[in-house]
Write an enzyme that holds these catalytic residues in place. Structure first.
Site, mmCIF file in Angstrom:
data_model
loop_
_atom_site.group_PDB
_atom_site.id
_atom_site.type_symbol
_atom_site.label_atom_id
_atom_site.label_comp_id
_atom_site.label_asym_id
_atom_site.label_seq_id
_atom_site.Cartn_x
_atom_site.Cartn_y
_atom_site.Cartn_z
ATOM 1 C CG ASP A 27 -2.203 0.827 0.920
ATOM 2 O OD1 ASP A 27 -2.153 1.685 0.005
ATOM 3 O OD2 ASP A 27 -3.219 0.658 1.606
HETATM 4 C C1 NOJ Z 1 -4.129 3.871 0.157
HETATM 5 C C2 NOJ Z 1 -5.279 2.925 0.290
HETATM 6 O O1 NOJ Z 1 -5.211 2.231 1.513
HETATM 7 C C3 NOJ Z 1 -5.356 1.921 -0.843
HETATM 8 O O2 NOJ Z 1 -6.525 1.168 -0.680
HETATM 9 C C4 NOJ Z 1 -5.308 2.628 -2.156
HETATM 10 O O3 NOJ Z 1 -5.476 1.710 -3.205
HETATM 11 C C5 NOJ Z 1 -3.992 3.369 -2.261
HETATM 12 N N1 NOJ Z 1 -3.907 4.349 -1.185
HETATM 13 C C6 NOJ Z 1 -3.816 4.069 -3.597
HETATM 14 O O4 NOJ Z 1 -4.669 5.139 -3.698
#
Ligand code: NOJ
Length: 745
Positions: free
Chosen positions: A276
Site C-alpha cells: 500500500d
Molecule cells: C491507500 C489505500 O489504503 C489503498 O486502498 C489505495 O489503493 C492506495 N492508497 C492508492 O490510492
C-alpha cells in the site's frame, strides 16, 4: 562419479528445474528472454510504482526504471507515458497504470457496502465489468479493488468500501468483482487487472480507528479474514495489495508467514503483490525495522513485489544484493511476476488498448446498470404503511441535506466520478412531479449533514403542514466515511435528530431515506419515522432509483450485510458471535431506569449484556423488508445424516404471498453445536435472491459441500467435525425454523 553421486546429480538438476519456473507458454518464454537482457537497475525499476505527478516520471520511464504509475487518469498523458516506455526505453517494457476504481469509474455505482446489500453477485459483477470498461477506455489497466476486508466495526470509515461483516459475502462479492474486471481474457482491451486488498486483516483495526493495531487469534485469521482472499485468488485475481496495519505484531507488508508461506506457498499465488502507499517504509514507524533498508529486506523476504510510492527498493536493493542478503533470484522472481502480468494484460502486443473502440463514459446501459444496482442495494428497515406513497398523495415536503447533494450521494473513493453527472432524488422527484402534477416543497434544512443549525424552520414547518407526506433525506456526507474517516459517534450528525423530531411533531406520514457510508445509529429518532429506506451512498443514479422505490414502481429487496447496533457502545456487534457460557435471553434485565435503588448484587441476573442497551442489535444482519410478503415453507434437509466431504442438500419452497412482484433473499445458516473449539451461534452458508410475481411459488435447493462447514481446530488443522448441526432457511440471521442434521464418521 559413482552411481550415487550420479543419482544425486540427476535429483539435484530435477529439483533445480522444479524451483526455476520453466517456460510453459510463449508469454513465459518472452518473459524469460526479457529478463536475460535486463540490467539490475532495470529489474529494480520494474518493482517501483510512482504517482502520476512525480517530477522525474518521464526521465525514469525513459531510463527503463519504472514499472508502474498510479493516479494518471488522463488518457493523453497515459499515452505519452506508455509511448516513452515502449519507444524510448531500452527494452520497451510497457507500464502498469493503476487507479482506485472502487465502485465505478465515471458511472458511479453504490458504495461496496451498498452493493453487498443487494445480495446479487451477478449485478456486482456487471458493475465491475462496466467500471473496467470505462477505466480501460482512459488508459487504466489495473484497479486497486476489490477491498474484501471483513469488518465488525461501523466506526471504521472504510466499512463503506467493504462488503460487510461476513466472510462469505466478502468472498462472493470480491470474486464477482474480480470476474467483472478481468472477464475471461485479461488481454482483451476492455478488461483490467484486479488487486485484492488489503492483505490482511485491515478491517480488524482496534476500536475501528484506521491503520490501528490488529490483534487476532490465529484461527480467526484463517477462518474469517483469509477465506475471502482465497476465493478471489481462485477467481483469478491478478494481484494482491498488502495492508497498512500490523497483525499480531508484524506489519502486513513484511509478513513472511502470511505472504510467503500462505499466499505463495500454500495457495500457490503467482500474481503480483503490491504494497500500500508507503506501507513498506512505514514498517520503520511501526517499530518493526530500524531502517528503510531493513524494511526493504523484510518485504523482499516476504515476496512483496512492487513498492507503492516510497523508494526503499530502488535505494537499498542494490546494497542488499551486493551484501548477499537478497539474491538475484528473489529479484528475478518479483520482476518475472510483474512482467508476466504485463504480458497477461496484452500490453506487450498493444500498449495502447484504450485507442480501440469503446462506448462513451456514462453510456445509457452503464447508467441503467447503476440504477438497478442502486435499487437493489436499498434496504427497507421499517414501514408502517407509509411506503410506497399512495396515488392520493399529491403534495410532498422534501426535506434534508441529502435530497440534493450530487457530490455526497456518490460516496467515498470517487476519483473519477463527477457530481454534475449525479441525478439527485430532488431532481427525479421534480421530474415526476412535472409529469404527474405533484407539488414538491423542498428545504435543505441543514447546509451539511453535520451542520448544527436548522435554517428556515418556520418555512419548513409551514410546508410540512400543507404537505400530504414528508420525505426526509438525512444521513452522512461522503467525507464522513472512507480512508482514515472514522467516527467515535455514529449517530446522525449535526442537528438531524432535532430536525426529525420537529418534523414528526406535525404528524404527517414521514419516510426517512438515509444515505450514509456506514450503519448510523438512529434509535432515538426511529420511533418518529413511519418508514426508513437505507440507501447507503447510492451513486450517480441514486435519485431515479430511490424515486422508483418511493412510488412503488419496484419493491426494495436489499438485506443488511452488516449488523446495525442500537448504540456505538455495543460495538463490536455481529451475527456470527459465540454463545458464551451465560448468554442473554428475553428474560434479561434491560432497563437501567427500572433497577430498584440498592438492588442486591444478584437480583438482576448474570448474563452477557449491557444494563442500558441489552444484547440485541437495532437491525440484525440479513434483515430487510419488502412491499410484498414471502413465505418460506417445506424446508427439508434431504441429507439428514452424511459424512464429512459429502454434499448437504436442503430444499425449500418460497411463495410470494403479497400483492406485487418482488425479490426475497433466502439465506442458509448452520450451527455446529459442539466442537473442538466453540462455534458461532449461526454462520451464513449460502443464499439465493429470488424474484416472484404475486402468488407465485418456487422450489429451490441449497447444496453445499460439508467441507465448507470446517474450521481450524486447536492444532490449526482445518477440519469438518462429526456431530449435530442446526440449520435455518430464513430471510434474516435471526429468523427461521430450526432443523438439524448429523455429520457422521
Ligand atoms: C491507500 C489505500 O489504503 C489503498 O486502498 C489505495 O489503493 C492506495 N492508497 C492508492 O490510492
Amino acid at each position: 562419479m559413482n552411481k550415487y553421486t550420479k543419482i544425486l546429480a540427476v535429483v539435484l538438476v530435477a529439483a533445480l528445474k522444479a524451483c526455476t519456473p520453466q517456460p510453459q507458454s510463449t508469454a513465459d518464454a518472452r518473459v524469460e528472454a526479457l529478463l536475460k537482457q535486463m540490467t539490475l537497475e532495470e529489474k529494480i525499476g520494474q518493482l517501483m510504482q510512482k504517482n502520476g505527478d512525480h517530477p522525474q516520471l518521464h526521465d525514469l520511464i525513459r531510463a527503463g526504471k519504472l514499472g508502474s504509475v498510479l493516479n494518471e487518469p488522463n488518457p493523453e498523458k497515459v499515452y505519452e507515458l506508455q509511448r516513452l516506455a515502449v519507444e524510448e526505453s531500452r527494452l520497451g517494457i510497457p507500464l502498469l497504470i493503476g487507479r482506485d476504481v472502487i465502485h465505478g469509474f465515471r458511472t458511479i455505482f453504490p458504495i461496496p457496502l451498498g452493493q453487498a446489500a443487494s445480495w446479487n453477485p451477478a449485478l456486482v459483477e456487471e458493475g465491475a465489468r462496466i467500471a473496467a470498461l470505462e477505466a480501460a477506455s482512459q488508459g487504466i489497466n489495473w484497479s486497486f479493488a476489490p477491498m474484501i476486508d471483513v469488518t465488525r466495526d461501523p466506526r471504521w470509515g472504510r466499512i463503506a468500501e467493504s462488503y460487510g461483516e461476513d466472510h462469505l459475502l466478502n468472498g462472493i462479492f470480491g470474486a464477482a468483482t474480480v470476474r467483472g474486471f478481468q472477464g475471461s481474457d485479461l488481454a482483451a482491451p476492455h478488461t483490467i487487472a484486479a488487486c485484492v486488498k488489503h492483505y490482511a486483516a485491515y478491517g480488524w483495526a482496534e476500536g475501528g480507528r484506521d491503520y490501528n493495531t490488529v490483534s487476532i487469534p490465529e484461527n480467526e485469521l484463517h477462518d474469517i479474514i483469509l477465506p475471502p482472499f482465497k476465493m478471489c485468488i481462485d477467481a483469478g485475481a491478478a494481484s494482491v495489495m498488502t495492508a497498512f496495519n500490523e497483525i499480531n505484531g508484524i506489519p502486513a507488508t513484511g509478513h513472511i508467514p502470511l505472504l510467503r508461506d500462505v499466499l505463495r506457498h500454500q495457495w500457490g499465488f503467482e500474481g503480483v503483490v503490491l504494497s500500500d502507499w508507503e506501507s513498506l517504509t512505514q514498517m520503520v514507524t511501526h517499530g518493526f525495522t530500524p531502517s528503510n533498508k531493513e524494511a526493504a529486506y523484510m518485504a523482499m523476504q516476504a515476496t512483496m513485489d512492487m513498492e507503492m510510492a516510497s523508494t526503499a527498493y530502488e535505494t537499498y536493493l542494490p546494497e542488499l544484493i551486493s551484501e548477499g542478503r537478497i539474491s538475484i533470484k528473489q529479484i528475478d522472481d518479483a520482476v518475472r511476476r510483474i512482467l508476466r502480468m504485463k504480458f497477461d494484460l496484452g500490453l506487450f502486443d498493444n500498449p495502447y488498448p484504450f485507442l480501440g473502440d469503446f462506448p462513451p463514459l456514462l453510456a445509457p446501459d452503464h447508467l441503467a446498470a447503476a440504477k438497478q444496482m442502486a435499487m437493489e442495494s436499498v434496504v427497507l428497515l421499517k414501514n408502517e404503511g407509509v411506503l410506497p406513497l399512495s396515488t392520493g398523495i399529491r403534495r410532498i415536503a422534501v426535506i434534508g441535506p441529502l435530497a440534493d447533494a450530487p457530490h455526497d450521494q456518490m460516496g467515498t473513493w470517487v476519483f473519477d466520478g463527477k457530481k454534475e453527472n449525479s441525478v439527485t432524488p430532488l431532481q427525479s422527484l421534480r421530474e415526476l412531479a412535472a409529469e404527474q402534477g405533484l407539488e414538491i416543497y423542498y428545504h435543505r434544512a441543514l447546509e451539511l449533514s453535520r451542520s448544527r443549525q436548522i435554517t428556515n424552520l418556520p418555512a419548513i414547518m409551514r410546508d410540512v403542514q400543507r404537505a400530504d407526506a414528508v420525505l426526509l433525506f438525512i444521513g452522512e456526507e461522503s467525507i464522513l466515511s472512507g480512508e482514515s474517516h472514522c467516527l467515535a459517534n455514529i449517530d446522525l450528525p449535526g442537528a438531524q435528530e432535532e430536525l426529525v423530531q420537529r418534523i414528526a411533531a406535525a404528524g404527517k406520514p414521514t419516510a426517512a431515506i438515509i444515505m450514509a457510508g456506514r450503519p448510523v445509529t438512529f434509535e432515538k429518532v426511529e420511533p418518529y419515522l413511519g418508514a426508513v429506506l437505507y440507501a447507503w451512498h447510492p451513486g450517480t443514479m441514486g435519485g431515479p432509483a430511490l424515486v422508483d422505490l418511493i412510488f412503488g414502481k419496484a419493491s426494495p429487496s436489499g438485506k443488511l450485510p452488516v449488523t446495525f447496533p442500537r448504540h456505538v457502545g455495543q460495538i463490536p456487534m455481529y451475527y456470527n458471535h459465540k454463545n458464551t457460557g451465560k448468554p442473554a435471553s428475553d428474560q434479561t434485565w434491560e432497563r437501567l431506569d427500572d433497577i430498584p435503588a440498592e438492588a442486591p448484587q444478584l437480583s438482576i441476573g448474570n448474563t452477557s449484556h449491557y444494563l442500558d442497551y441489552g444484547f440485541e442489535p437495532m437491525y440484525p444482519f440479513g434483515y430487510g423488508l419488502s412491499y410484498s410478503s414471502f413465505q418460506i415453507s417445506n424446508v427439508t434437509v434431504e441429507t439428514p445424516r452424511l459424512k464429512a466431504g459429502e454434499n448437504l442438500r436442503v430444499s425449500f419452497t418460497l411463495t410470494n404471498t403479497g400483492q406485487m412482484e418482488a425479490a426475497e433473499v433466502v439465506q442458509l445458516y448452520t450451527r455446529q453445536l459442539f466442537g473442538s473449539r466453540t462455534r458461532p451461534v449461526r454462520e451464513l452458508r449460502a443464499f439465493e435472491k429470488i424474484t416472484l410475481a404475486p402468488g407465485q411459488q418456487q422450489q429451490h435447493v441449497f447444496e453445499i459441500n460439508t467441507r465448507e462447514l470446517g474450521f481450524h481446530n486447536p492444532d490449526m488443522v482445518f477440519v469438518t467435525e462429526p456431530g449435530t448441526y442446526h440449520l435455518w432457511v430464513s430471510n434474516c440471521s435471526q429468523s427461521g425454523t430450526q432443523q438439524s442434521f448429523e455429520i457422521i464418521r
